[in-house]
Design a protein around this motif. Structure first.
Motif, PDB file in Angstrom:
ATOM      1  N   ILE A  36       0.811  -1.157   0.278  1.00  0.00           N
ATOM      2  CA  ILE A  36       0.403  -0.493   0.140  1.00  0.00           C
ATOM      3  C   ILE A  36       0.708   1.332  -0.165  1.00  0.00           C
ATOM      4  O   ILE A  36       0.625   2.043  -0.547  1.00  0.00           O
ATOM      5  CB  ILE A  36      -0.945   0.164   1.435  1.00  0.00           C
ATOM      6  N   GLN A  64       0.998   3.968  -3.040  1.00  0.00           N
ATOM      7  CA  GLN A  64       0.372   5.413  -1.897  1.00  0.00           C
ATOM      8  C   GLN A  64       1.613   6.335  -2.764  1.00  0.00           C
ATOM      9  O   GLN A  64       1.602   7.185  -3.133  1.00  0.00           O
ATOM     10  CB  GLN A  64       0.068   5.490  -1.566  1.00  0.00           C
ATOM     11  N   GLU A  65       2.525   5.835  -3.594  1.00  0.00           N
ATOM     12  CA  GLU A  65       4.077   6.768  -3.517  1.00  0.00           C
ATOM     13  C   GLU A  65       3.672   7.198  -5.064  1.00  0.00           C
ATOM     14  O   GLU A  65       4.177   7.899  -5.744  1.00  0.00           O
ATOM     15  CB  GLU A  65       5.654   5.994  -3.342  1.00  0.00           C
ATOM     16  N   ILE A  81       1.189   6.783  -6.773  1.00  0.00           N
ATOM     17  CA  ILE A  81      -0.441   7.194  -7.330  1.00  0.00           C
ATOM     18  C   ILE A  81       0.152   9.247  -6.629  1.00  0.00           C
ATOM     19  O   ILE A  81       0.048   9.444  -6.931  1.00  0.00           O
ATOM     20  CB  ILE A  81      -1.159   7.134  -6.139  1.00  0.00           C
ATOM     21  N   ASP A  82       1.231   9.465  -5.780  1.00  0.00           N
ATOM     22  CA  ASP A  82       1.526  10.445  -5.958  1.00  0.00           C
ATOM     23  C   ASP A  82       2.473  11.102  -6.444  1.00  0.00           C
ATOM     24  O   ASP A  82       2.534  12.426  -6.628  1.00  0.00           O
ATOM     25  CB  ASP A  82       2.172  10.612  -4.252  1.00  0.00           C
ATOM     26  N   PHE A 112      -7.427  -1.376  -1.571  1.00  0.00           N
ATOM     27  CA  PHE A 112      -6.758   0.200  -1.638  1.00  0.00           C
ATOM     28  C   PHE A 112      -7.331   0.429  -2.845  1.00  0.00           C
ATOM     29  O   PHE A 112      -6.993   1.539  -3.558  1.00  0.00           O
ATOM     30  CB  PHE A 112      -5.545   0.377  -0.530  1.00  0.00           C
ATOM     31  N   HIS A 136      -8.944   4.049  -5.357  1.00  0.00           N
ATOM     32  CA  HIS A 136      -7.882   4.856  -6.541  1.00  0.00           C
ATOM     33  C   HIS A 136      -8.654   4.200  -7.844  1.00  0.00           C
ATOM     34  O   HIS A 136      -7.885   5.652  -8.616  1.00  0.00           O
ATOM     35  CB  HIS A 136      -6.626   5.102  -6.050  1.00  0.00           C
TER      36      HIS A 136
END
Length: 265
Positions: free
Chosen positions: A131, A135-136, A138-139, A165, A169
């Motif tokens: 996860i 997230q990284e 996605i960022d 998760f 997104h």
């Protein structure tokens, strides 16, 4: 992202040529390979001989860790394209996280975005992320630029946290090793469900993953199994079937290479 494709992990030489040659004849249109599999040239040979128009196929490859530096991504992808005998692939994935985070994720993703801009790949994505790494990613490039997250996922390893998760997104999940190297084929619960539907346990496991919204990419060296697996697309499991399979999760992870695998969720 096609819901059903052919995986080529562990298939080599004439074995992979035969598998990839048989698959399009039977109706497969998505083929998954990777640089580290050492079979891109054979996959390309079989695809070239299939007689299927390129725009009717969905070809996936994955960058190996040696090629993550921003100045190596495009040259390595061009090498893959030459082996695959195609001007582009439909999807390129980062195969595993960079060992010891030696190459910043932003460098690799940025170069993949450039490769997409130049028409070398139509889409990009990641594989074997947790996860935090998702997230990284996605960022870094935005969820809309990540076509899929490919991860080990089977009735014995359902990976609900990571899949949920990704879904939250809008990132699609591709399940690999859905049959857990064949371990699920003799599972009593799956045998019971298969008998009720006049199906095989492989079809039940694959249908389960697809009903959860995942793509599947099973591999096989036998034409009869390739044909049988494809029939999973027509199998509709009941809510009771799905609930039973949900109870099989035991966190049994089979792909967990040292120095590559992240801290799994």
């Amino acid at each position: 992202m096609p819901a059903f494709g052919l995986g080529t992990f562990r298939l080599k030489d004439q074995v992979v040529i035969d598998s990839v040659s048989n698959a399009p004849e039977l109706g497969y249109r998505a083929i998954d390979t990777a640089q580290i599999y050492g079979n891109e040239a054979e996959v390309g040979q079989a695809i070239a001989g299939s007689g299927i128009a390129r725009d009717q196929l969905f070809i996936v490859t994955k960058l190996w860790t040696d090629h993550y530096a921003s100045d190596q991504v495009i040259p390595s992808l061009k090498d893959s394209l030459a082996k695959l005998r195609t001007a582009y692939v439909d999807l390129t994935l980062i195969h595993w996280p960079s060992p010891a985070r030696a190459v910043p994720l932003a460098d690799t993703l940025g170069a993949l975005m450039d490769a997409r801009t130049h028409g070398l790949t139509k889409a990009i994505g990641v594989s074997n992320f947790n996860i935090a790494l998702l997230q990284e990613a996605i960022d870094t490039v935005g969820a809309g630029n990540l076509a899929t997250h490919q991860i080990e996922l089977s009735p014995y390893l359902q990976n609900r946290k990571v899949a949920a998760f990704a879904k939250s997104h809008g990132i699609h999940t591709t399940s690999y090793m859905t049959l857990a190297y064949g371990k699920v084929l003799n599972d009593p619960v799956l045998l019971q469900i298969a008998a009720q539907h006049g199906a095989t346990t492989a079809q039940v496991a694959l249908a389960w993953a697809m009903q959860l919204g995942y793509a599947v990419i099973p591999s096989s060296t036998r034409r009869v199994n390739l044909q049988g697996n494809l029939k999973a697309r027509q199998l509709k499991l009941t809510d009771a079937d799905m609930a039973l399979i949900a109870t099989l999760d035991r966190g049994e992870r089979l792909a967990n290479p040292e120095n590559l695998a992240p801290a799994w969720d």
